[in-house]
Design an enzyme around this catalytic site. Structure first.
Site, short mmCIF file in Angstrom:
data_model
loop_
_atom_site.label_atom_id
_atom_site.label_comp_id
_atom_site.label_asym_id
_atom_site.label_seq_id
_atom_site.Cartn_x
_atom_site.Cartn_y
_atom_site.Cartn_z
N GLU A 164 0.79 -1.23 0.00
CA GLU A 164 0.00 0.00 0.00
C GLU A 164 0.83 1.29 0.00
O GLU A 164 0.65 2.15 0.87
CB GLU A 164 -0.99 -0.04 1.17
CG GLU A 164 -1.88 -1.29 1.07
CD GLU A 164 -2.84 -1.47 2.24
OE1 GLU A 164 -2.82 -0.65 3.17
OE2 GLU A 164 -3.61 -2.44 2.21
N GLU A 271 -6.15 -10.17 -2.75
CA GLU A 271 -7.06 -10.10 -1.59
C GLU A 271 -8.51 -9.88 -2.03
O GLU A 271 -9.24 -9.08 -1.43
CB GLU A 271 -6.66 -8.92 -0.66
CG GLU A 271 -5.22 -8.95 -0.20
CD GLU A 271 -4.86 -7.82 0.76
OE1 GLU A 271 -5.76 -7.11 1.25
OE2 GLU A 271 -3.65 -7.64 1.02
O1 9MR Z 1 -8.05 -8.79 7.11
C1 9MR Z 1 -6.99 -8.26 7.88
C2 9MR Z 1 -7.44 -8.03 9.31
O2 9MR Z 1 -7.74 -9.28 9.92
C3 9MR Z 1 -6.32 -7.33 10.10
O3 9MR Z 1 -6.80 -7.01 11.39
C4 9MR Z 1 -5.90 -6.06 9.37
C5 9MR Z 1 -4.72 -5.40 10.06
O4 9MR Z 1 -3.63 -6.26 10.07
O5 9MR Z 1 -5.52 -6.35 8.03
C6 9MR Z 1 -6.54 -6.95 7.27
O6 9MR Z 1 -6.04 -7.24 5.97
C7 9MR Z 1 -5.67 -6.15 5.18
C8 9MR Z 1 -4.43 -6.54 4.40
O7 9MR Z 1 -3.40 -6.96 5.25
C9 9MR Z 1 -3.95 -5.40 3.53
N1 9MR Z 1 -5.02 -4.93 2.68
C10 9MR Z 1 -6.29 -4.60 3.34
C11 9MR Z 1 -6.75 -5.80 4.17
C12 9MR Z 1 -8.12 -5.51 4.79
O8 9MR Z 1 -8.03 -4.45 5.68
#
Ligand code: 9MR
Length: 361
Positions: A164, A271
Site C-alpha cells: 500500500e 485479496e
Molecule cells: O483482514 C486483515 C485483518 O484481519 C487485520 O486485522 C488487518 C490489520 O492487520 O488487516 C486486514 O487485511 C488487510 C491486508 O493486510 C492489507 N489490505 C487490506 C486488508 C483488509 O483491511
C-alpha cells in the site's frame, strides 16, 4: 389483533404443513449453486488468507483443502504480530514467530504454497521503530527484513515486500515513517533489495488496493512499478488486492489488469472480496441487484486474469473463504448480512463461487 395473534396467524399455514418458521426462512433462501472445487478448475494457484486459529478449525480446514492451493497469513506475518513485544535493540524483547511458524507448517503439511504478507507497510512499525534515526534506523530496517524473509526462505514462494505505497486519493505516494527515513521511492527500493538478499528465490511483489476502483491510483501504482524496474529493483510481480467496489463501471477492472500486464510481470489478485454494501451512502438497491453487480464485476476481473498469458498468472487469492471470516464482517463493520466472499457461513457456495468457477474454466 394483538401482536401475538398476528404472529400465530402468520405461522399457521406452516404449522399445518409441518414446517416451522425457521423452515420457512430456509425455504425462501435460493439454493446454493453446485460448484466444483475452485483449485481443481483454475489453471493457476487459487489462494485464501488464513489465521493460525483457523488451521485447527475442522470446517475451515476441510473447505480450504478442497478449494485452495495457496495461503497468505491474514495478519500474523505482519509487524503488528512479529513486533508485538517491541523491536529488539529498541526496547523490544524479541521477534514473535510462533503463529506464523504454525501457518508455515500447516501450509507445508497441506502441500499448499505460502505467500508472505507483508514486510513493510506504512500502517505498521511506527511505534516499534520510534526514536531510531539515521544509520540506526537503516540498520534496524535491514535487520527486520533479513530476520523475517530469512526465516521463511524456502517456506514462502513469494512476499508482499511493500504494501500500500500509494495514497487513497491516488496521485501520490504515502508519506510515512519509512519514507521520512529513507525517501519516498527510497524505502521501497531498499526493501526490495533487502528482501532479495534474504531470500534469493522468492517472487517479490509490490501490493496495493483500489487499483481497479480508482484508475488514478492504478496509474500511479504502475508508474511506481516502472520506476522501480528501471532503477533495477528486484521486483518480480504486481499485487492487486482487488477489494472490489461493485459499482465501478463495466470494463474498468479489466482495463487495469490489461495495463498492469503490459509491464510483463506476473500478477497476483491478492485479496479479492466484493462487499454488497456501499459504505454509509443511502442504498436503495435490492439484494438481487447487488448480487448481479457483484457477479458482473468479479466475473470481469476473474476473466481478465484468466485471459493473461500463463506466465503472468501468479495466483488468484480471495481474502477469506466464508463471509463470516471476512474483515468486513467483524466488529462494528458487521451488518450480519454482507456476502463479500465465495462461501457462506456454512461453507456452501455463494453466487460468487459459481462466477469464479465459470471464469476460471
Ligand atoms: O483482514 C486483515 C485483518 O484481519 C487485520 O486485522 C488487518 C490489520 O492487520 O488487516 C486486514 O487485511 C488487510 C491486508 O493486510 C492489507 N489490505 C487490506 C486488508 C483488509 O483491511
Amino acid at each position: 389483533m394483538t401482536k401475538i395473534d398476528r404472529r400465530a396467524l402468520l405461522a399457521a399455514p406452516f404449522a399445518l404443513s409441518g414446517l416451522t418458521a425457521c423452515d420457512r426462512f430456509a425455504w425462501a433462501q435460493p439454493k446454493p449453486p453446485v460448484v466444483p472445487p475452485l483449485k481443481s478448475i483454475a489453471p493457476f494457484p487459487v489462494g485464501t488468507c488464513v489465521q493460525s486459529s483457523q488451521t485447527t478449525d475442522p470446517a475451515w480446514v476441510a473447505l480450504a483443502a478442497r478449494e485452495v492451493s495457496q495461503l497468505t497469513p491474514e495478519w500474523e506475518m505482519k509487524m503488528e504480530y512479529i513486533l508485538a513485544d517491541g523491536l529488539p535493540g529498541n526496547g523490544g524483547s524479541g521477534l514473535r514467530f510462533d503463529a506464523p511458524d504454525r501457518i508455515a507448517a500447516f501450509a507445508q503439511a497441506q502441500g499448499m504454497r505460502l505467500h508472505g504478507h507483508t514486510l513493510i507497510w506504512y500502517a505498521q512499525g511506527a511505534e516499534a521503530f520510534a526514536g531510531l534515526e539515521g544509520p540506526r534506523f537503516v540498520e534496524a530496517f535491514d535487520a527486520y527484513i533479513a530476520a523475517v524473509a530469512g526465516r521463511y526462505r524456502g517456506k514462502v514462494v513469494s512476499w508482499d515486500v511493500v504494501n500500500e505505497p500509494v495514497t487513497d486519493e491516488g496521485s501520490s505516494l504515502r508519506d510515512c515513517h519509512w519514507s521520512q527515513a529513507l525517501g519516498q521511492d527510497g524505502y521501497i527500493l531498499r526493501a526490495f533489495q533487502q528482501a532479495r538478499a534474504a531470500d534469493p528465490d522468492a517472487v517479490l511483489f509490490l501490493n496495493d488496493y483500489n487499483l481497479e476502483n480508482n484508475p488514478t491510483k492504478g496509474a500511479t501504482f504502475l508508474k511506481l512499478v516502472e520506476r522501480l524496474m528501471k532503477a533495477g529493483a528486484p521486483i518480480g510481480g504486481i499485487g492487486s488486492q482487488s477489494h472490489l467496489d461493485i459499482e465501478i463501471p463495466a470494463g474498468q477492472a479489466a482495463a487495469f489488469i490489461r495495463d498492469a500486464a503490459s509491464l510483463g510481470l506476473p500478477i497476483h489478485i491478492s485479496e479479492l472480496d466484493a462487499s454488497l454494501r456501499n459504505g454509509s451512502r443511502l442504498d436503495l438497491r435490492s439484494h438481487a441487484t447487488r448480487i448481479e453487480q457483484q457477479s458482473a464485476r468479479v466475473g470481469e476481473l476473474a476473466e481478465a486474469f484468466t485471459a493473461l498469458p500463463a506466465a503472468q498468472r501468479f495466483a488468484f487469492t480471495v481474502w477469506g473463504l466464508r463471509d463470516t471470516d471476512s474483515w468486513l464482517r467483524q466488529g462494528e463493520r458487521d451488518d450480519g448480512k454482507d456476502q463479500p466472499l465465495p462461501f457462506n457461513a456454512a461453507g456452501q457456495p455463494n453466487p460468487m463461487a459459481a462466477v469464479l468457477a465459470r471464469a476460471f474454466a
